[in-house]
Design an enzyme around this catalytic site. Sequence first.
Site, PDB file in Angstrom:
ATOM      1  CD  GLU A 152       0.142   1.020   3.304  1.00  0.00           C
ATOM      2  OE1 GLU A 152      -0.225   2.189   2.832  1.00  0.00           O
ATOM      3  OE2 GLU A 152       0.934   0.998   4.305  1.00  0.00           O
ATOM      4  CG  PHE A 153       2.348   2.760  -2.916  1.00  0.00           C
ATOM      5  CD1 PHE A 153       3.570   2.536  -2.669  1.00  0.00           C
ATOM      6  CD2 PHE A 153       1.601   2.077  -3.756  1.00  0.00           C
ATOM      7  CE1 PHE A 153       4.501   1.438  -3.015  1.00  0.00           C
ATOM      8  CE2 PHE A 153       2.527   0.851  -4.256  1.00  0.00           C
ATOM      9  CZ  PHE A 153       3.741   0.769  -4.023  1.00  0.00           C
ATOM     10  N   GLY A 272      12.776  20.980   7.995  1.00  0.00           N
ATOM     11  CA  GLY A 272      12.296  21.073   9.255  1.00  0.00           C
ATOM     12  C   GLY A 272      12.998  20.235  10.315  1.00  0.00           C
ATOM     13  CB  CYS A 279       5.419   4.517   7.224  1.00  0.00           C
ATOM     14  SG  CYS A 279       3.529   4.107   7.405  1.00  0.00           S
TER      15      CYS A 279
END
Length: 449
Positions: A152-153, A272, A279
């Site tokens: 899954e992305f 940042g 993930c």
Amino acid sequence: MRLSVIGCGYVGLVTGACLAEAGHEVMCTDIDAERIAKLNAGGVPIYEEHLDEVLATARKNGRISYTTDTAEAIQFGDAIFICVGTPPREDGSADLSAIDHVAQQIAAEAKSPKLVVEKSTVPARTGLELQRTLAAYSKGSSITFSVASNPEFLREGTAVYDFFHPDRIVVGVDSDAAAEMMREIYKPILERKFKCQVHKNGCPTEPKVEFLVTTINSAELIKHASNSFLALKISYANVIADLCEKLEGDVEQVTHAMGLDPRIGTQFLKAGLGFGGFCFPKDIQAFIQLSSTVGVDFEILKAAERVNKERIDRFMEKVSKALWVVKGKRVGVLGLAFKANTDDIRFSPAIYVIRRLLEEGAEVHATDPEALGHAQKILPNVHFHEDPYEALRDTHAALVCTEWAAFKNLDWERAGKSMARKLIVDGRNLYSPKRMAELGFEYHSFGRS
Ligand code: UGA
């Protein structure tokens, strides 16, 4: 088609809900009985945009059901999506015990042929082990198992949108029949023929979704390689930010111009506090670990990981330099979630910053639009506020840790009036340094003078 989903976390629930929305009949199972009870009562255990609407529609249409009985779920579907956790072990490698356990259960409980789909993020060659496990525990039964890897992305916060609008669907398979079955499962999404909750008047038909059939090993590698590359990009931008500080450049100008080259691209170059979440940090560790076990030294990925960890040090240096003495100072922290639009605080840079502030003896007042509940459970010595203006009252510094739109749009004139000192240390480069100076703030950010 009849589909089963094992594991109702972020991945499993979004997958199950969206496959039901696409027209399939879905049964979801989880060992967490409380979670299943909540789902059965119409509740949604996680915060994810559009998930409540998608689940409600699937429930109304009778296309989704939930059970704690794993055997029932295994017997229900023609394809079984494994969506259980693969948390990091001490050495960074992925803990695959939940996958192993589920595979043994599938082998023991299946009463008809099954396509077993690996959806959880796993290291390359897990699919091969899955095939071996299914064969070894089916004890000579005539039932056949096929295995597919379908990474899954999905990004947290936009997972439902991403599911319906993928750039690519990757299926690693062991047979043509498995590839065909996977294509059938994703047909509604490939054709974009249904009205999803995100686009109620029908999804745009362009761009076309690429359906990629690969080997199982390649599919597994595609997932780790993609996340690692994105992490590399972020760390690269962060090193450029450090250079900009030393050489009086502006990181926003540099990365913007770099990104206009289509070979580089503008996304994931935001400097940042670095990446967090469940993930990237764990996938990178697992990929480094996997590489070392086969004798490949993934030096650049190790560097990206180190750069990312050091973002917290760089930020704390800015805080210490600005405040001079941190001990005893009241500070306001804007943001707890690892990124905007999620309530997830796992491996969140904001949490690392808060822990460092507490270690140094600061009095921490924190706020977040969605993540207060989770943070309260793990940070007993922090004062939490729903209202950001309350979190900033009487503080000696405002520290921006998450890029929520609510913080971007904060009325700093108002906030500044109630602060003990008008100082902002911005870990997400949310504001214009010029504007902040005009408002009378001492303002520090990453890679900008
Ligand atoms: C990531 C990937 O983007 C998904 O494609 C993948 O499916 C998912 O991991 C997963 O493996 O399950 P996610 O963890 O939800 O998704 O978060 P991202 O939106 O990718 O952001 C990751 C972190 O990078 C955040 O902490 C974010 O603040 C940070 N980030 C992102 C930056 O510091 N700079 C950037 O330019 C972009």
